[in-house]
Write a protein that holds these residues in place. Structure first.
Motif, mmCIF file in Angstrom:
data_model
loop_
_atom_site.group_PDB
_atom_site.id
_atom_site.type_symbol
_atom_site.label_atom_id
_atom_site.label_comp_id
_atom_site.label_asym_id
_atom_site.label_seq_id
_atom_site.Cartn_x
_atom_site.Cartn_y
_atom_site.Cartn_z
ATOM 1 N N MET A 152 0.856 -1.192 0.000
ATOM 2 C CA MET A 152 0.000 0.000 0.000
ATOM 3 C C MET A 152 0.887 1.235 0.000
ATOM 4 N N VAL A 153 0.672 2.116 -0.970
ATOM 5 C CA VAL A 153 1.484 3.331 -1.050
ATOM 6 C C VAL A 153 0.906 4.377 -0.108
ATOM 7 N N SER A 154 1.736 5.299 0.343
ATOM 8 C CA SER A 154 1.266 6.379 1.206
ATOM 9 C C SER A 154 0.438 7.370 0.398
ATOM 10 N N ALA A 155 -0.409 8.129 1.078
ATOM 11 C CA ALA A 155 -1.275 9.094 0.389
ATOM 12 C C ALA A 155 -0.458 10.128 -0.393
ATOM 13 N N ASP A 156 0.730 10.459 0.100
ATOM 14 C CA ASP A 156 1.577 11.454 -0.573
ATOM 15 C C ASP A 156 2.675 10.804 -1.414
ATOM 16 N N TRP A 157 2.506 9.540 -1.733
ATOM 17 C CA TRP A 157 3.529 8.793 -2.484
ATOM 18 C C TRP A 157 3.883 9.477 -3.802
ATOM 19 N N LEU A 158 2.901 9.891 -4.543
ATOM 20 C CA LEU A 158 3.142 10.536 -5.837
ATOM 21 C C LEU A 158 3.515 12.006 -5.694
ATOM 22 N N THR A 159 2.884 12.711 -4.768
ATOM 23 C CA THR A 159 3.218 14.131 -4.603
ATOM 24 C C THR A 159 4.645 14.295 -4.088
ATOM 25 N N GLN A 160 5.116 13.367 -3.274
ATOM 26 C CA GLN A 160 6.509 13.437 -2.821
ATOM 27 C C GLN A 160 7.466 13.180 -3.979
ATOM 28 N N GLN A 161 7.101 12.275 -4.876
ATOM 29 C CA GLN A 161 7.935 12.063 -6.069
ATOM 30 C C GLN A 161 8.015 13.339 -6.898
ATOM 31 N N MET A 162 6.874 13.988 -7.102
ATOM 32 C CA MET A 162 6.851 15.226 -7.878
ATOM 33 C C MET A 162 7.661 16.321 -7.182
ATOM 34 N N ALA A 163 7.609 16.358 -5.846
ATOM 35 C CA ALA A 163 8.378 17.353 -5.096
ATOM 36 C C ALA A 163 9.869 17.146 -5.290
ATOM 37 N N HIS A 164 10.313 15.887 -5.271
ATOM 38 C CA HIS A 164 11.734 15.611 -5.505
ATOM 39 C C HIS A 164 12.158 16.074 -6.891
ATOM 40 N N ILE A 165 11.336 15.790 -7.890
ATOM 41 C CA ILE A 165 11.665 16.182 -9.254
ATOM 42 C C ILE A 165 11.773 17.703 -9.378
ATOM 43 N N GLN A 166 10.887 18.424 -8.704
ATOM 44 C CA GLN A 166 10.889 19.883 -8.774
ATOM 45 C C GLN A 166 12.059 20.494 -8.010
ATOM 46 N N GLN A 167 12.414 19.885 -6.887
ATOM 47 C CA GLN A 167 13.500 20.429 -6.064
ATOM 48 C C GLN A 167 14.857 20.222 -6.707
ATOM 49 N N GLN A 168 15.050 19.037 -7.275
ATOM 50 C CA GLN A 168 16.321 18.718 -7.916
ATOM 51 C C GLN A 168 16.066 17.637 -8.961
ATOM 52 N N PRO A 169 16.229 17.961 -10.226
ATOM 53 C CA PRO A 169 15.925 16.978 -11.270
ATOM 54 C C PRO A 169 16.599 15.638 -11.007
ATOM 55 N N THR A 170 15.847 14.580 -11.162
ATOM 56 C CA THR A 170 16.359 13.238 -10.904
ATOM 57 C C THR A 170 15.791 12.280 -11.937
ATOM 58 N N ASP A 171 16.523 11.219 -12.187
ATOM 59 C CA ASP A 171 16.088 10.223 -13.169
ATOM 60 C C ASP A 171 15.386 9.039 -12.518
ATOM 61 N N MET A 172 15.667 8.827 -11.241
ATOM 62 C CA MET A 172 15.098 7.685 -10.528
ATOM 63 C C MET A 172 14.940 8.041 -9.063
ATOM 64 N N ILE A 173 13.888 7.498 -8.436
ATOM 65 C CA ILE A 173 13.693 7.644 -6.998
ATOM 66 C C ILE A 173 13.547 6.259 -6.389
ATOM 67 N N CYS A 174 14.412 5.959 -5.427
ATOM 68 C CA CYS A 174 14.323 4.721 -4.672
ATOM 69 C C CYS A 174 13.727 5.058 -3.305
ATOM 70 N N GLY A 175 12.523 4.575 -3.040
ATOM 71 C CA GLY A 175 11.856 4.860 -1.786
ATOM 72 C C GLY A 175 12.077 3.766 -0.759
ATOM 73 N N VAL A 176 11.425 3.919 0.395
ATOM 74 C CA VAL A 176 11.564 2.957 1.493
ATOM 75 C C VAL A 176 10.264 2.182 1.672
ATOM 76 N N VAL A 177 10.359 1.078 2.408
ATOM 77 C CA VAL A 177 9.173 0.313 2.763
ATOM 78 C C VAL A 177 9.096 0.137 4.273
ATOM 79 N N SER A 178 7.867 0.093 4.758
ATOM 80 C CA SER A 178 7.582 -0.285 6.135
ATOM 81 C C SER A 178 6.854 -1.618 6.110
ATOM 82 N N VAL A 179 7.043 -2.417 7.148
ATOM 83 C CA VAL A 179 6.387 -3.721 7.248
ATOM 84 C C VAL A 179 5.011 -3.532 7.880
ATOM 85 N N ASN A 180 3.988 -4.157 7.315
ATOM 86 C CA ASN A 180 2.624 -3.883 7.772
ATOM 87 C C ASN A 180 2.287 -4.514 9.122
ATOM 88 N N SER A 181 2.941 -5.625 9.472
ATOM 89 C CA SER A 181 2.649 -6.265 10.758
ATOM 90 C C SER A 181 3.795 -7.179 11.167
#
Length: 228
Positions: free
Chosen positions: A99-128
């Motif tokens: 399950m992605v976070s509610a801001d999963w896509l907006t955070q990606q867009m924020a990274h692109i706007q702050q500093q151009p990037t070709d790839m974003i590697c995010g983190v995962v949390s364990v659900n239980s």
């Protein structure tokens, strides 16, 4: 910008709707100038996954493909190539048991706007952790770096631009570690990678692995080590 969220699925009837609900919520946070949609690639499904996708297709504006590869690298690439052919220029990957976070896509867009990037590697949390030993949880948390600049790679939380993906040759037809292989080729060709803990996904702690050496197998190995 047009974003495709590519989701491979192999017998994920128990989790796919939670995944798609989270993706839909993330899409709804985007400005109206950005088009985004989920693309589910069903690989050798014998359960109710396809029926669930069809039932939710209109509500969630889902596109889907079917294949019989039993190879996650081929499945991801099939979906991404389809998305590219249909005009997507930013490509986001997650998994059907996540399950992605509610801001999963907006955070990606924020990274692109702050500093151009070709790839974003995010983190995962364990659900239980409820069905796992406390030693397994402690070992995992001691290993995992939930910080900016981490070096973790998850196919369940990986995004990149179209041009770079095509230039490196896309996902290789690997049954596991296809994500690690792709990131290494981005690095080898000098593409900019953002290692972000602001782009977040919660993933299943199940121990029954779909990929023999994937995240579930990693947790299972930790659990076996702790029980010995």
């Amino acid at each position: 910008m047009k974003i495709a969220i590519v989701i491979p699925a192999h017998n994920e009837a128990s989790t796919i709707m939670d995944c798609l609900t989270s993706v839909q919520l993330a899409i709804e946070q985007l400005p109206s100038t950005i088009i985004a949609y989920p693309l589910v690639v069903l690989d050798s499904c014998t359960d109710e996954t396809l029926s669930l996708i069809r039932s939710a297709q209109v509500e969630y504006k889902i596109e889907y493909l079917t294949c019989d590869y039993r190879c996650v690298g081929r499945v991801r690439d099939l979906g991404l190539c389809h998305a590219i052919a249909n005009g997507a220029n930013w490509l986001a990957c997650t998994d059907a048991d996540s399950m992605v976070s509610a801001d999963w896509l907006t955070q990606q867009m924020a990274h692109i706007q702050q500093q151009p990037t070709d790839m974003i590697c995010g983190v995962v949390s364990v659900n239980s952790w409820a069905h796992l030993s406390s030693q397994t949880q402690q070992a995992y948390e001691a290993h995992y770096q939930d910080i900016m600049g981490h070096r973790h790679i998850h196919g369940a939380n990986l995004s990149f631009n179209r041009e770079a993906y095509l230039a490196v040759g896309g996902f290789s037809p690997l049954a596991c570690h296809e994500d690690v292989d792709l990131v290494k080729r981005f690095e080898n060709l000098g593409y900019a990678i953002t290692w972000s803990n602001k782009v977040r996904v919660t993933t299943s702690s199940r121990l029954q692995a779909r990929a023999k050496e994937g995240f579930a197998a990693f947790l299972a190995n930790l659990e076996r080590s702790d029980l010995q």
